[in-house]
Design an enzyme around this catalytic site. Structure first.
Site, mmCIF file in Angstrom:
data_model
loop_
_atom_site.group_PDB
_atom_site.id
_atom_site.type_symbol
_atom_site.label_atom_id
_atom_site.label_comp_id
_atom_site.label_asym_id
_atom_site.label_seq_id
_atom_site.Cartn_x
_atom_site.Cartn_y
_atom_site.Cartn_z
ATOM 1 N N GLY A 20 0.807 -1.225 0.000
ATOM 2 C CA GLY A 20 0.000 0.000 0.000
ATOM 3 C C GLY A 20 0.835 1.267 0.000
ATOM 4 O O GLY A 20 2.061 1.238 0.061
ATOM 5 N N GLY B 258 2.545 3.895 1.508
ATOM 6 C CA GLY B 258 3.104 4.212 2.824
ATOM 7 C C GLY B 258 3.400 5.685 2.999
ATOM 8 O O GLY B 258 3.421 6.210 4.112
ATOM 9 N N ARG B 259 3.640 6.349 1.863
ATOM 10 C CA ARG B 259 3.999 7.781 1.940
ATOM 11 C C ARG B 259 3.337 8.553 0.814
ATOM 12 O O ARG B 259 3.861 9.580 0.364
ATOM 13 C CB ARG B 259 5.510 7.941 1.851
ATOM 14 C CG ARG B 259 6.113 7.313 0.598
ATOM 15 C CD ARG B 259 7.481 7.856 0.351
ATOM 16 N NE ARG B 259 8.159 7.151 -0.722
ATOM 17 C CZ ARG B 259 9.334 7.501 -1.196
ATOM 18 N NH1 ARG B 259 9.971 8.537 -0.685
ATOM 19 N NH2 ARG B 259 9.892 6.819 -2.164
ATOM 20 N N GLY C 186 7.382 8.198 5.907
ATOM 21 C CA GLY C 186 6.309 8.809 5.123
ATOM 22 C C GLY C 186 6.767 9.978 4.263
ATOM 23 O O GLY C 186 5.943 10.612 3.601
ATOM 24 N N ARG D 18 1.770 13.841 -8.749
ATOM 25 C CA ARG D 18 1.903 12.942 -9.890
ATOM 26 C C ARG D 18 0.537 12.740 -10.530
ATOM 27 O O ARG D 18 -0.477 12.680 -9.838
ATOM 28 C CB ARG D 18 2.463 11.623 -9.368
ATOM 29 C CG ARG D 18 2.645 10.560 -10.399
ATOM 30 C CD ARG D 18 3.600 9.512 -9.890
ATOM 31 N NE ARG D 18 2.947 8.558 -8.996
ATOM 32 C CZ ARG D 18 3.581 7.513 -8.462
ATOM 33 N NH1 ARG D 18 4.862 7.298 -8.702
ATOM 34 N NH2 ARG D 18 2.942 6.685 -7.662
ATOM 35 N N ARG E 244 -2.377 -1.185 -10.061
ATOM 36 C CA ARG E 244 -1.162 -1.954 -10.317
ATOM 37 C C ARG E 244 -1.503 -3.432 -10.366
ATOM 38 O O ARG E 244 -2.585 -3.842 -9.903
ATOM 39 C CB ARG E 244 -0.168 -1.739 -9.157
ATOM 40 C CG ARG E 244 0.043 -0.298 -8.792
ATOM 41 C CD ARG E 244 0.146 -0.106 -7.285
ATOM 42 N NE ARG E 244 0.121 1.338 -6.964
ATOM 43 C CZ ARG E 244 1.192 2.099 -6.860
ATOM 44 N NH1 ARG E 244 2.386 1.548 -6.961
ATOM 45 N NH2 ARG E 244 1.086 3.383 -6.612
ATOM 46 N N ASP F 85 4.011 -4.334 -7.533
ATOM 47 C CA ASP F 85 3.336 -3.095 -7.121
ATOM 48 C C ASP F 85 3.798 -1.911 -7.967
ATOM 49 O O ASP F 85 3.219 -0.828 -7.871
ATOM 50 C CB ASP F 85 3.589 -2.801 -5.637
ATOM 51 C CG ASP F 85 5.062 -2.822 -5.278
ATOM 52 O OD1 ASP F 85 5.723 -3.844 -5.551
ATOM 53 O OD2 ASP F 85 5.571 -1.822 -4.752
ATOM 54 N N ASN F 86 4.823 -2.118 -8.769
ATOM 55 C CA ASN F 86 5.327 -1.035 -9.616
ATOM 56 C C ASN F 86 5.041 -1.308 -11.089
ATOM 57 O O ASN F 86 5.737 -0.797 -11.964
ATOM 58 C CB ASN F 86 6.833 -0.846 -9.397
ATOM 59 C CG ASN F 86 7.135 -0.275 -8.013
ATOM 60 O OD1 ASN F 86 6.286 0.342 -7.392
ATOM 61 N ND2 ASN F 86 8.343 -0.503 -7.539
HETATM 62 P P1 AMP Z 1 8.687 1.744 -3.786
HETATM 63 O O1 AMP Z 1 9.887 0.851 -3.826
HETATM 64 O O2 AMP Z 1 9.038 3.219 -3.833
HETATM 65 O O3 AMP Z 1 7.682 1.392 -4.840
HETATM 66 O O4 AMP Z 1 8.007 1.562 -2.365
HETATM 67 C C1 AMP Z 1 7.615 0.306 -1.883
HETATM 68 C C2 AMP Z 1 6.729 0.480 -0.655
HETATM 69 O O5 AMP Z 1 7.408 1.153 0.393
HETATM 70 C C3 AMP Z 1 5.449 1.246 -0.901
HETATM 71 O O6 AMP Z 1 4.459 0.642 -0.119
HETATM 72 C C4 AMP Z 1 5.797 2.631 -0.379
HETATM 73 O O7 AMP Z 1 4.641 3.343 -0.001
HETATM 74 C C5 AMP Z 1 6.677 2.303 0.806
HETATM 75 N N1 AMP Z 1 7.618 3.373 1.151
HETATM 76 C C6 AMP Z 1 8.717 3.770 0.466
HETATM 77 N N2 AMP Z 1 9.345 4.782 1.102
HETATM 78 C C7 AMP Z 1 8.631 5.054 2.221
HETATM 79 C C8 AMP Z 1 8.761 6.001 3.299
HETATM 80 N N3 AMP Z 1 9.764 6.866 3.369
HETATM 81 N N4 AMP Z 1 7.822 5.960 4.271
HETATM 82 C C9 AMP Z 1 6.808 5.087 4.239
HETATM 83 N N5 AMP Z 1 6.635 4.184 3.267
HETATM 84 C C10 AMP Z 1 7.528 4.153 2.252
HETATM 85 MG MG MG Z 2 6.027 1.679 -5.706
#
Ligand code: AMP
Ligand code: MG
Length: 487
Positions: free
Chosen positions: A92, A94-95, A128, A178, A185, A254-255
């Site tokens: 989900g 997270g930020r 976050g 964005r 996804r 998820d990407n």
């Molecule tokens: P990503 O690799 O950027 O696609 O992130 C993978 C997951 O980690 C997703 O659920 C993001 O929301 C979470 N995430 C990445 N960076 C942070 C952060 N600084 N704080 C909270 N959640 C994060």
């Molecule tokens: Mg992502």
């Protein structure tokens, strides 16, 4: 306090309304001292948003979720993810938050999304936050991809929050606004399937059809047609990545979008030297997401999508699997066709050139390129000059041009179309060393290099005097390049 104030545009909250089980209503953190870093005026125009409004204090707050526009219900979206092959059932946002959807001037519904807006219930150990350098990186690369004609999420703005954020060092915090045709996804479908609620899975699939692949609605089997539409979109997308030398770097489920738009520009980078095993991401130790593995990984992710959708394909599992496999087989065929057609275009070959002749020519050229470790972008661009009779620029990129000279003789006999080649082989991509320079300067408050780089890469096919350094391979002292996730 986050305010709901009258905004000159009205948002929708369709995802929040239709898929409540997959969204948690949430609010962005209040930014102590928000300031514009960059605003995408053409994109604002497409969305029917007045740049002058956005630049004002209400607009600025709207762009970071501190002013919730009429009709919007900001939510953190739930999704699952296979991260480097391991299942994380509850990932989900997270930020990040989906602020809401907006009807653009052409009548298309677009997601407006915030990245770096504060911790959500999905944050796990994360803070976050996002920091300025990586958000500018996403802005540059996504806008470059768009200009290259490659489907992608877009970047509307980067706003510095005025907060300092702990990374390896303290960094300025930032929010990226964005825009996407949707943030669904592969992992969204994995999540819905994981709940065991087939009604939810069906609602999600129907939502995806309406928003993203409406032609599937008219098919004899709409959910299978949806799956096939995603396969086609991804086959085409990944072929385009390969043709420009783009390495996504973190192709977790998820990407990977259902729309076929490139999403999540974390550790991505463009090839400099043509080395198919290239990996930029510091955490990709096995090379799972290397340049050359991308088509195979896309197919792997689509297989996870198929598994999630099985109950919608057929009541009998065996028959559902057979239908999924039959559709999945289309990926390789469509990827191959898209890549071959793209390569023919890069070489300026006319329709009359036989496929096997073209295929041999492409294979030979890629072997020459790989053996010479030539710069991918500069080399293909230099073929335009070669087609006009000047092989000097291409030869200068190869340590031993003998094999190339022999190749050029055969290729020239096919009368390649140089002008057509210049329309598909970019002169300017966001080169790693220039991106790094622009981010370092931007983080320090000097936005001039960012502006210059954006001006080059958002008009990538028209070579302009004075921009030579944006077209040139990196200086030898630059490599090897490392990139990072989750920043
Ligand atoms: P990503 O690799 O950027 O696609 O992130 C993978 C997951 O980690 C997703 O659920 C993001 O929301 C979470 N995430 C990445 N960076 C942070 C952060 N600084 N704080 C909270 N959640 C994060
Ligand atoms: Mg992502």
């Amino acid at each position: 306090m986050t305010a709901t104030a009258s905004s000159p545009v009205s948002f929708d909250g369709r995802f929040a309304r239709e898929l409540g089980e997959m969204s948690i209503p949430w609010q962005a953190d209040e930014a102590p001292d928000p300031r514009f870093v960059v605003l995408n005026k053409p994109l604002a125009g497409e969305l029917g948003l007045d740049p002058a409004y956005l630049r004002g204090s209400d607009g600025l707050r709207l762009l970071i979720g501190n002013l919730v526009p009429d009709g919007a219900t900001p939510v953190a979206q739930a999704y699952t993810g296979h991260q480097f092959g391991s299942l994380a059932p509850r990932l989900g946002d997270g930020r990040a938050l989906l602020l809401g959807e907006l009807m653009d001037v052409e009548g298309r519904l677009r997601d407006v999304h915030l990245k770096g807006s504060g911790r959500t219930p999905f944050a796990r150990g994360g803070d976050g936050r996002a920091v300025l350098g990586p958000m500018l990186r996403e802005y540059i690369v996504s806008e470059a991809m768009h200009a290259l004609g490659i489907p992608t999420t877009r970047s509307l703005a980067v706003v510095a929050t005025g907060q300092q954020v702990q990374r390896e060092t303290m960094q300025p915090g930032a929010v990226l606004t964005r825009v996407a045709s949707s943030h669904l996804r592969v992992g969204s479908f994995q999540y819905a399937r994981g709940t065991g609620d087939i009604g939810l899975l069906r609602r999600l699939a129907d939502h995806a059809i309406t928003r993203l692949h409406p032609a599937a609605a008219a098919a004899r089997h709409p959910h299978l047609a949806l799956f096939q539409a995603v396969i086609s979109a991804q086959a085409s997308l990944v072929a385009q990545w390969m043709l420009v030398g783009f390495v996504h770097g973190v192709m977790n489920t998820d990407n990977m979008t259902i729309s076929g738009e490139t999403i999540d520009y974390g550790p991505c980078a463009f090839l400099d030297a043509f080395i198919p095993a290239t990996v930029f991401s510091s955490i990709d130790e096995t090379g799972r997401y290397s340049y050359r593995n991308q088509p195979a990984i896309a197919e792997w992710n689509l297989t996870r999508l198929a598994e999630s959708l099985l109950p919608l394909f057929h009541d009998e599992q065996e028959q559902a699997i057979a239908l999924a496999q039959e559709s999945l087989a289309g990926f390789r065929q469509q990827y191959g066709a898209a890549w071959s057609a793209g390569m023919r275009a890069k070489l300026g070959l006319a329709a009359g050139v036989e496929d096997d002749v073209a295929a041999t020519m492409v294979d030979e050229l890629l072997s020459i390129l790989q053996a010479g470790r030539a710069d991918h972008t500069a080399f293909f661009r230099s073929l335009g000059a070669a087609a006009r009779g000047n092989t000097g620029p291409a030869r200068s990129l190869l340590p031993d041009p003998a094999a190339f000279d022999a190749w050029v003789e055969r290729w020239s006999a096919e009368d390649p179309d140089a002008d057509a080649m210049d329309r598909v082989n970019p002169a300017y991509i966001p080169r790693n060393h220039l991106v790094e320079d622009a981010l370092a300067a931007g983080t320090g408050g000097d936005l001039a290099p960012l502006g210059q780089l954006l001006a080059a890469v958002t008009n990538p096919f028209v070579e302009r005097p004075g921009l030579e350094r944006f077209a040139a391979a990196p200086p030898v002292e630059f490599g090897p390049y490392r990139t990072f996730c989750g920043t």
